[in-house]
Scaffold this motif. Sequence first.
Motif, PDB file in Angstrom:
ATOM      1  N   GLY A 102      39.783  52.049  37.106  1.00 40.00           N
ATOM      2  CA  GLY A 102      38.546  52.111  36.329  1.00 40.00           C
ATOM      3  C   GLY A 102      37.590  53.133  36.907  1.00 40.00           C
ATOM      4  N   PRO A 103      36.327  53.046  36.526  1.00 39.17           N
ATOM      5  CA  PRO A 103      35.342  54.012  37.020  1.00 39.17           C
ATOM      6  C   PRO A 103      35.142  53.889  38.526  1.00 39.17           C
ATOM      7  CG  PRO A 103      34.444  52.716  35.198  1.00 39.17           C
ATOM      8  CD  PRO A 103      35.755  52.124  35.556  1.00 39.17           C
ATOM      9  N   ALA A 104      34.882  55.032  39.163  1.00 41.62           N
ATOM     10  CA  ALA A 104      34.597  55.037  40.596  1.00 41.62           C
ATOM     11  C   ALA A 104      33.183  54.510  40.825  1.00 41.62           C
ATOM     12  CB  ALA A 104      34.738  56.448  41.155  1.00 41.62           C
ATOM     13  N   SER A 105      32.910  54.102  42.043  1.00 40.74           N
ATOM     14  CA  SER A 105      31.581  53.563  42.374  1.00 40.74           C
ATOM     15  C   SER A 105      30.530  54.663  42.307  1.00 40.74           C
ATOM     16  CB  SER A 105      31.600  52.947  43.770  1.00 40.74           C
ATOM     17  OG  SER A 105      31.784  53.958  44.742  1.00 40.74           O
ATOM     18  N   ARG A 106      29.301  54.239  42.105  1.00 41.97           N
ATOM     19  CA  ARG A 106      28.180  55.194  42.046  1.00 41.97           C
ATOM     20  C   ARG A 106      28.041  55.965  43.357  1.00 41.97           C
ATOM     21  NH1 ARG A 106      23.717  54.506  38.247  1.00 41.97           N
ATOM     22  NH2 ARG A 106      24.386  53.035  36.646  1.00 41.97           N
ATOM     23  N   GLU A 107      28.296  55.307  44.463  1.00 43.16           N
ATOM     24  CA  GLU A 107      28.177  55.967  45.766  1.00 43.16           C
ATOM     25  C   GLU A 107      29.192  57.094  45.900  1.00 43.16           C
ATOM     26  OE1 GLU A 107      28.711  52.491  45.620  1.00 43.16           O
ATOM     27  OE2 GLU A 107      26.550  52.079  45.627  1.00 43.16           O
ATOM     28  N   THR A 108      30.389  56.880  45.408  1.00 39.98           N
ATOM     29  CA  THR A 108      31.422  57.908  45.471  1.00 39.98           C
ATOM     30  C   THR A 108      31.052  59.097  44.590  1.00 39.98           C
ATOM     31  OG1 THR A 108      33.080  56.193  45.842  1.00 39.98           O
ATOM     32  CG2 THR A 108      33.886  58.354  45.197  1.00 39.98           C
ATOM     33  N   VAL A 109      30.584  58.817  43.387  1.00 36.38           N
ATOM     34  CA  VAL A 109      30.167  59.884  42.479  1.00 36.38           C
ATOM     35  C   VAL A 109      29.014  60.665  43.091  1.00 36.38           C
ATOM     36  CG1 VAL A 109      29.184  60.392  40.205  1.00 36.38           C
ATOM     37  CG2 VAL A 109      30.969  58.659  40.437  1.00 36.38           C
ATOM     38  N   ARG A 110      28.053  59.960  43.671  1.00 29.42           N
ATOM     39  CA  ARG A 110      26.900  60.616  44.308  1.00 29.42           C
ATOM     40  C   ARG A 110      27.357  61.483  45.473  1.00 29.42           C
ATOM     41  NH1 ARG A 110      21.133  60.331  44.157  1.00 29.42           N
ATOM     42  NH2 ARG A 110      21.680  59.180  42.305  1.00 29.42           N
ATOM     43  N   ALA A 111      28.307  60.998  46.271  1.00 27.78           N
ATOM     44  CA  ALA A 111      28.812  61.778  47.407  1.00 27.78           C
ATOM     45  C   ALA A 111      29.504  63.058  46.942  1.00 27.78           C
ATOM     46  CB  ALA A 111      29.772  60.930  48.239  1.00 27.78           C
ATOM     47  N   VAL A 112      30.259  62.982  45.848  1.00 28.66           N
ATOM     48  CA  VAL A 112      30.925  64.177  45.316  1.00 28.66           C
ATOM     49  C   VAL A 112      29.886  65.157  44.765  1.00 28.66           C
ATOM     50  CG1 VAL A 112      32.489  65.002  43.515  1.00 28.66           C
ATOM     51  CG2 VAL A 112      33.104  62.999  44.869  1.00 28.66           C
ATOM     52  N   GLU A 113      28.900  64.664  44.033  1.00 29.87           N
ATOM     53  CA  GLU A 113      27.834  65.540  43.521  1.00 29.87           C
ATOM     54  C   GLU A 113      27.099  66.223  44.662  1.00 29.87           C
ATOM     55  OE1 GLU A 113      25.432  62.916  41.175  1.00 29.87           O
ATOM     56  OE2 GLU A 113      26.621  63.266  39.355  1.00 29.87           O
ATOM     57  N   ASP A 114      26.758  65.455  45.712  1.00 28.45           N
ATOM     58  CA  ASP A 114      26.074  66.039  46.869  1.00 28.45           C
ATOM     59  C   ASP A 114      26.926  67.104  47.544  1.00 28.45           C
ATOM     60  OD1 ASP A 114      23.884  64.452  46.392  1.00 28.45           O
ATOM     61  OD2 ASP A 114      24.386  62.971  47.944  1.00 28.45           O
ATOM     62  N   ALA A 115      28.226  66.848  47.652  1.00 28.52           N
ATOM     63  CA  ALA A 115      29.120  67.826  48.278  1.00 28.52           C
ATOM     64  C   ALA A 115      29.188  69.106  47.450  1.00 28.52           C
ATOM     65  CB  ALA A 115      30.517  67.230  48.444  1.00 28.52           C
ATOM     66  N   ILE A 116      29.237  68.970  46.134  1.00 32.37           N
ATOM     67  CA  ILE A 116      29.286  70.151  45.256  1.00 32.37           C
ATOM     68  C   ILE A 116      27.989  70.941  45.354  1.00 32.37           C
ATOM     69  CG2 ILE A 116      29.347  70.888  42.843  1.00 32.37           C
ATOM     70  CD1 ILE A 116      31.328  68.578  42.341  1.00 32.37           C
ATOM     71  N   LEU A 117      26.853  70.249  45.302  1.00 31.95           N
ATOM     72  CA  LEU A 117      25.566  70.952  45.373  1.00 31.95           C
ATOM     73  C   LEU A 117      25.347  71.605  46.735  1.00 31.95           C
ATOM     74  CD1 LEU A 117      23.370  68.394  43.430  1.00 31.95           C
ATOM     75  CD2 LEU A 117      24.068  70.669  42.658  1.00 31.95           C
ATOM     76  N   THR A 118      25.763  70.948  47.800  1.00 33.75           N
ATOM     77  CA  THR A 118      25.646  71.537  49.139  1.00 33.75           C
ATOM     78  C   THR A 118      26.497  72.796  49.244  1.00 33.75           C
ATOM     79  OG1 THR A 118      25.210  69.378  50.105  1.00 33.75           O
ATOM     80  CG2 THR A 118      25.964  71.108  51.604  1.00 33.75           C
ATOM     81  N   ARG A 119      27.721  72.722  48.745  1.00 35.63           N
ATOM     82  CA  ARG A 119      28.596  73.888  48.790  1.00 35.63           C
ATOM     83  C   ARG A 119      28.049  75.008  47.917  1.00 35.63           C
ATOM     84  NH1 ARG A 119      31.008  77.309  51.612  1.00 35.63           N
ATOM     85  NH2 ARG A 119      32.721  78.349  50.573  1.00 35.63           N
ATOM     86  N   ALA A 120      27.452  74.684  46.773  1.00 34.69           N
ATOM     87  CA  ALA A 120      26.856  75.695  45.898  1.00 34.69           C
ATOM     88  C   ALA A 120      25.713  76.414  46.604  1.00 34.69           C
ATOM     89  CB  ALA A 120      26.361  75.044  44.606  1.00 34.69           C
ATOM     90  N   ARG A 121      24.893  75.675  47.332  1.00 30.56           N
ATOM     91  CA  ARG A 121      23.804  76.308  48.087  1.00 30.56           C
ATOM     92  C   ARG A 121      24.357  77.207  49.185  1.00 30.56           C
ATOM     93  NH1 ARG A 121      21.894  70.936  47.677  1.00 30.56           N
ATOM     94  NH2 ARG A 121      20.459  70.786  45.928  1.00 30.56           N
ATOM     95  N   GLN A 122      25.427  76.773  49.837  1.00 25.97           N
ATOM     96  CA  GLN A 122      26.056  77.603  50.870  1.00 25.97           C
ATOM     97  C   GLN A 122      26.596  78.899  50.270  1.00 25.97           C
ATOM     98  OE1 GLN A 122      29.029  74.962  52.416  1.00 25.97           O
ATOM     99  NE2 GLN A 122      27.600  73.863  53.753  1.00 25.97           N
ATOM    100  N   LEU A 123      27.193  78.816  49.110  1.00 26.29           N
ATOM    101  CA  LEU A 123      27.720  80.019  48.445  1.00 26.29           C
ATOM    102  C   LEU A 123      26.595  80.989  48.063  1.00 26.29           C
ATOM    103  CD1 LEU A 123      30.425  78.423  46.117  1.00 26.29           C
ATOM    104  CD2 LEU A 123      30.818  79.781  48.177  1.00 26.29           C
ATOM    105  N   ARG A 124      25.488  80.433  47.580  1.00 24.29           N
ATOM    106  CA  ARG A 124      24.362  81.284  47.224  1.00 24.29           C
ATOM    107  C   ARG A 124      23.779  81.974  48.445  1.00 24.29           C
ATOM    108  NH1 ARG A 124      18.905  78.905  45.048  1.00 24.29           N
ATOM    109  NH2 ARG A 124      18.849  78.378  47.226  1.00 24.29           N
ATOM    110  N   ILE A 125      23.636  81.225  49.522  1.00 22.89           N
ATOM    111  CA  ILE A 125      23.100  81.806  50.761  1.00 22.89           C
ATOM    112  C   ILE A 125      24.028  82.895  51.268  1.00 22.89           C
ATOM    113  CG2 ILE A 125      22.652  81.296  53.186  1.00 22.89           C
ATOM    114  CD1 ILE A 125      21.539  78.565  52.198  1.00 22.89           C
ATOM    115  N   ARG A 126      25.323  82.659  51.204  1.00 20.57           N
ATOM    116  CA  ARG A 126      26.293  83.660  51.654  1.00 20.57           C
ATOM    117  C   ARG A 126      26.200  84.921  50.804  1.00 20.57           C
ATOM    118  NH1 ARG A 126      32.213  82.318  50.495  1.00 20.57           N
ATOM    119  NH2 ARG A 126      31.556  83.237  48.534  1.00 20.57           N
TER     120      ARG A 126
END
Length: 176
Positions: free
Chosen positions: A148-172
């Motif tokens: 079934g659906p993943a937990s909200r914490e897991t979804v939030r962790a994936v979103e945070d990881a994507i946004l953090t990596r996006a900021r790293q790419l922009r800075i680079r």
Amino acid sequence: MIASNRAALRRLSRIAMGVGLAAVLAGCGGGFGNFFQGGERSQEATAEMHAQERERLPGSGQDGTIWDLFTNVDPPSTTVEVNRYIWNAALEVLDFLPVQTVDPFSGVIVTGFGTPPGGGRAYRAAVLVNDPALDARSLNVALMTQGGPASRETVRAVEDAILTRARQLRIRDRGM
């Protein structure tokens, strides 16, 4: 010397205004012909002109007017502006999942089931990047497990990881 430059500048501005006025009148499709001849347009002629304008559809092969440049006639679902940093970061963070569908024009990434490194549970993801801003509102992630659906914490962790990596790419990219 200065007087001749001013006179030349005045002549140039008059020419530019004349060309601009001619372009505007040409773009109107002759609709002001009766006005300049001193006559008034009948209600029937006005209604017919409006009906012709409504019949003109984008891509129908008919010529438009100059005013078409200022209208947005494309349906809003045609394309979505996608933030490239979020797009690339989502592909990098979710690289352990097999990609099923990728559409950069609509901002959608759909994956199959896969197990993250060091994890025991399989996930499937659907990602929507729907805005050109590097912002959390630009990213929508849906995660499913086989149960079934993943937990909200897991979804939030994936979103945070994507946004953090996006900021790293922009800075680079900006060399900051």
